[in-house]
Write a protein that holds these residues in place. Structure first.
Motif, PDB file in Angstrom:
ATOM      1  N   VAL A 118       0.825  -1.210   0.000  1.00 14.83           N
ATOM      2  CA  VAL A 118       0.000   0.000   0.000  1.00 14.83           C
ATOM      3  C   VAL A 118       0.855   1.254   0.000  1.00 14.83           C
ATOM      4  O   VAL A 118       0.666   2.150  -0.820  1.00 14.83           O
ATOM      5  CB  VAL A 118      -0.947  -0.006   1.221  1.00 14.83           C
ATOM      6  CG1 VAL A 118      -1.670   1.322   1.338  1.00 14.83           C
ATOM      7  CG2 VAL A 118      -1.952  -1.136   1.105  1.00 14.83           C
ATOM      8  N   ALA A 119       1.800   1.340   0.931  1.00 11.89           N
ATOM      9  CA  ALA A 119       2.580   2.564   1.087  1.00 11.89           C
ATOM     10  C   ALA A 119       3.642   2.738   0.001  1.00 11.89           C
ATOM     11  O   ALA A 119       4.060   3.856  -0.283  1.00 11.89           O
ATOM     12  CB  ALA A 119       3.251   2.575   2.464  1.00 11.89           C
ATOM     13  N   VAL A 204       0.204   2.761   7.062  1.00 11.56           N
ATOM     14  CA  VAL A 204      -0.753   2.582   5.968  1.00 11.56           C
ATOM     15  C   VAL A 204      -1.818   3.674   6.017  1.00 11.56           C
ATOM     16  O   VAL A 204      -2.194   4.252   4.994  1.00 11.56           O
ATOM     17  CB  VAL A 204      -1.405   1.188   6.044  1.00 11.56           C
ATOM     18  CG1 VAL A 204      -2.628   1.097   5.146  1.00 11.56           C
ATOM     19  CG2 VAL A 204      -0.402   0.115   5.646  1.00 11.56           C
ATOM     20  N   LYS A 205      -2.305   3.957   7.210  1.00 14.99           N
ATOM     21  CA  LYS A 205      -3.321   4.995   7.365  1.00 14.99           C
ATOM     22  C   LYS A 205      -2.797   6.347   6.898  1.00 14.99           C
ATOM     23  O   LYS A 205      -3.482   7.082   6.181  1.00 14.99           O
ATOM     24  CB  LYS A 205      -3.749   5.070   8.832  1.00 14.99           C
ATOM     25  CG  LYS A 205      -4.900   6.024   9.097  1.00 14.99           C
ATOM     26  CD  LYS A 205      -5.328   5.951  10.552  1.00 14.99           C
ATOM     27  CE  LYS A 205      -6.497   6.906  10.813  1.00 14.99           C
ATOM     28  NZ  LYS A 205      -6.937   6.852  12.237  1.00 14.99           N
ATOM     29  N   ARG A 210      -2.532  10.511   2.301  1.00 15.49           N
ATOM     30  CA  ARG A 210      -1.797  11.431   1.428  1.00 15.49           C
ATOM     31  C   ARG A 210      -2.088  11.219  -0.046  1.00 15.49           C
ATOM     32  O   ARG A 210      -1.559  11.935  -0.900  1.00 15.49           O
ATOM     33  CB  ARG A 210      -0.290  11.274   1.670  1.00 15.49           C
ATOM     34  CG  ARG A 210       0.167  11.737   3.057  1.00 15.49           C
ATOM     35  CD  ARG A 210       1.683  11.884   3.110  1.00 15.49           C
ATOM     36  NE  ARG A 210       2.348  10.609   2.872  1.00 15.49           N
ATOM     37  CZ  ARG A 210       2.723   9.764   3.838  1.00 15.49           C
ATOM     38  NH1 ARG A 210       2.458  10.065   5.106  1.00 15.49           N
ATOM     39  NH2 ARG A 210       3.335   8.638   3.545  1.00 15.49           N
ATOM     40  N   LEU A 211      -2.894  10.221  -0.401  1.00 16.47           N
ATOM     41  CA  LEU A 211      -3.226   9.987  -1.805  1.00 16.47           C
ATOM     42  C   LEU A 211      -4.032  11.146  -2.366  1.00 16.47           C
ATOM     43  O   LEU A 211      -4.970  11.631  -1.732  1.00 16.47           O
ATOM     44  CB  LEU A 211      -4.022   8.682  -1.960  1.00 16.47           C
ATOM     45  CG  LEU A 211      -3.250   7.380  -1.758  1.00 16.47           C
ATOM     46  CD1 LEU A 211      -4.200   6.199  -1.878  1.00 16.47           C
ATOM     47  CD2 LEU A 211      -2.122   7.247  -2.765  1.00 16.47           C
ATOM     48  N   ASN A 212      -3.651  11.596  -3.543  1.00 18.86           N
ATOM     49  CA  ASN A 212      -4.363  12.696  -4.193  1.00 18.86           C
ATOM     50  C   ASN A 212      -5.453  12.163  -5.115  1.00 18.86           C
ATOM     51  O   ASN A 212      -5.411  11.016  -5.566  1.00 18.86           O
ATOM     52  CB  ASN A 212      -3.386  13.551  -5.001  1.00 18.86           C
ATOM     53  CG  ASN A 212      -2.329  14.204  -4.120  1.00 18.86           C
ATOM     54  OD1 ASN A 212      -2.633  14.639  -3.004  1.00 18.86           O
ATOM     55  ND2 ASN A 212      -1.097  14.271  -4.614  1.00 18.86           N
ATOM     56  N   LYS A 224     -10.421  -0.999   2.973  1.00 18.19           N
ATOM     57  CA  LYS A 224     -10.027  -2.406   2.920  1.00 18.19           C
ATOM     58  C   LYS A 224      -8.602  -2.600   3.409  1.00 18.19           C
ATOM     59  O   LYS A 224      -8.304  -3.580   4.108  1.00 18.19           O
ATOM     60  CB  LYS A 224     -10.170  -2.927   1.486  1.00 18.19           C
ATOM     61  CG  LYS A 224     -11.614  -3.079   1.033  1.00 18.19           C
ATOM     62  CD  LYS A 224     -11.700  -3.484  -0.430  1.00 18.19           C
ATOM     63  CE  LYS A 224     -11.146  -4.873  -0.655  1.00 18.19           C
ATOM     64  NZ  LYS A 224     -11.281  -5.291  -2.069  1.00 18.19           N
ATOM     65  N   SER A 225      -7.718  -1.668   3.068  1.00 14.00           N
ATOM     66  CA  SER A 225      -6.332  -1.775   3.483  1.00 14.00           C
ATOM     67  C   SER A 225      -6.214  -1.653   4.996  1.00 14.00           C
ATOM     68  O   SER A 225      -5.529  -2.449   5.647  1.00 14.00           O
ATOM     69  CB  SER A 225      -5.496  -0.670   2.819  1.00 14.00           C
ATOM     70  OG  SER A 225      -5.595  -0.739   1.416  1.00 14.00           O
TER      71      SER A 225
END
Length: 325
Positions: A118-119, A204-205, A210-212, A224-225
């Motif tokens: 994920v990260a 992960v959180k 930080r995802l745009n 889910k992650s």
């Protein structure tokens, strides 16, 4: 009036039969669920990802103690008098412990794997390499084998009065071994894995926050992650926390304090009861496969949902498909 009778003079007392009955019930249910999970992994999945390899090994470790659980039930039924010899006592204790701490190790590796996927979805990582994960799992099994030998042979069955005890706090002659083993297990087998899993969850959180340009799919992936690693932490808290707290408390009390016989009896009963709670992990882990892996659900007919696009592998993750395998 002697209110502080030495633990040396305490004779083992029979434990409630509800404990072995519940232990066998939990073990049987967990065995069925994990055998079903192994069948799905081996017969329903055409190919495995790195995450699947870790989940398979977790399911394998969850059934380790199933063959020896009936021995514990018979031991209780015979009034805590072990009559199967030192070898079977060693085997029983070693396999029970290997199941518990094998599960903590593989849960931690699953959490760390999800963190890397994920990260660092756009970076290469050995945690995404299936061949490396296989070698890593082989290393874990070698470690568990060493754990079996040390744990089992350091705590053999011994005579306490006229009764033979197998891994009982009544075995006062083994108090130093119990203390050392407990310190190692609670630090290396519980606190360290728990800390790593908790750190992975926080990372992960933060990474997903930080995802745009978050789309509905990305939002779903975020939940889910977090849910998969969160489930690992819940299993740690529900199943393994009571056992480690009770055992550590018991060995410290029995090593450094003179206690009355009824205190040692209560500590022993509480510890055996915590085994039942710890055994619940083999029932909860299959939920991790069902609700944390889209690939696993698609392999089970009752969970299968037709999708319009293929699911990417661990090495092809995008922000919108981070946790589909």
């Amino acid at each position: 009036m002697n209110n502080s009778s030495d633990f040396e003079s305490c004779q083992p007392r029979p434990q409630p039969m509800s404990i072995p009955v519940l232990m066998c019930l939990v073990s049987f249910i967990g065995f069925i669920l994990n055998v079903f999970s192994l069948w799905v992994f081996c017969c329903r999945l055409p190919s495995w990802s790195a995450g699947t390899v870790l989940q398979f090994n977790l399911a394998l470790s969850d059934i380790l103690a199933t063959p020896v659980t009936p021995l514990m039930a018979v031991y209780f039924a015979m009034g805590n008098d072990w009559s199967f010899g030192k070898v079977l006592c060693t085997v029983m204790v070693a396999f029970l412990s290997a199941q518990f701490y094998g599960s903590t190790i593989f849960l931690t590796l699953i959490s760390f794997h999800r963190y890397k996927v994920v990260a660092h979805f756009n970076k290469s990582s050995r945690m995404k390499d299936k061949s490396f994960i296989k070698k890593l799992c082989a290393g874990v099994w070698l470690f568990l084998l060493a754990h079996l030998l040390v744990y089992g042979f350091a705590t053999p069955s011994t005579k306490v009065g006229k009764i033979t005890q197998c891994y009982s706090f009544s075995q006062r002659s083994q108090k130093n071994s119990f203390f050392i083993i407990s310190c190692v297990l609670v630090s290396v087998g519980f606190l360290l894995p728990l800390s790593i899993s908790a750190t992975c969850y926080i990372c992960v959180k933060n990474a997903l926050a930080r995802l745009n340009n978050i789309t509905p799919k990305s939002l779903k992936v975020k939940f889910k992650s977090q849910r998969m690693i969160q489930m690992c932490l819940i299993i740690f808290g529900i199943c393994f926390l009571p056992m480690n707290v009770i055992r550590t408390t018991a060995v410290v009390v029995l090593k450094f304090y003179r206690v009355q016989c009824h205190v040692s009896d209560h500590l022993q009963t509480a510890y055996y009861a915590s085994w039942v709670i710890a055994g619940l992990n083999c029932c909860l882990d299959p939920l991790l496969y069902c609700f944390g892996s889209q690939t696993f659900r698609d392999a089970v007919p009752s969970f299968r949902v037709k999708t319009a696009e293929p699911q990417p592998s661990d090495t092809e993750m995008t922000p919108n498909h981070i946790l589909t395998t």
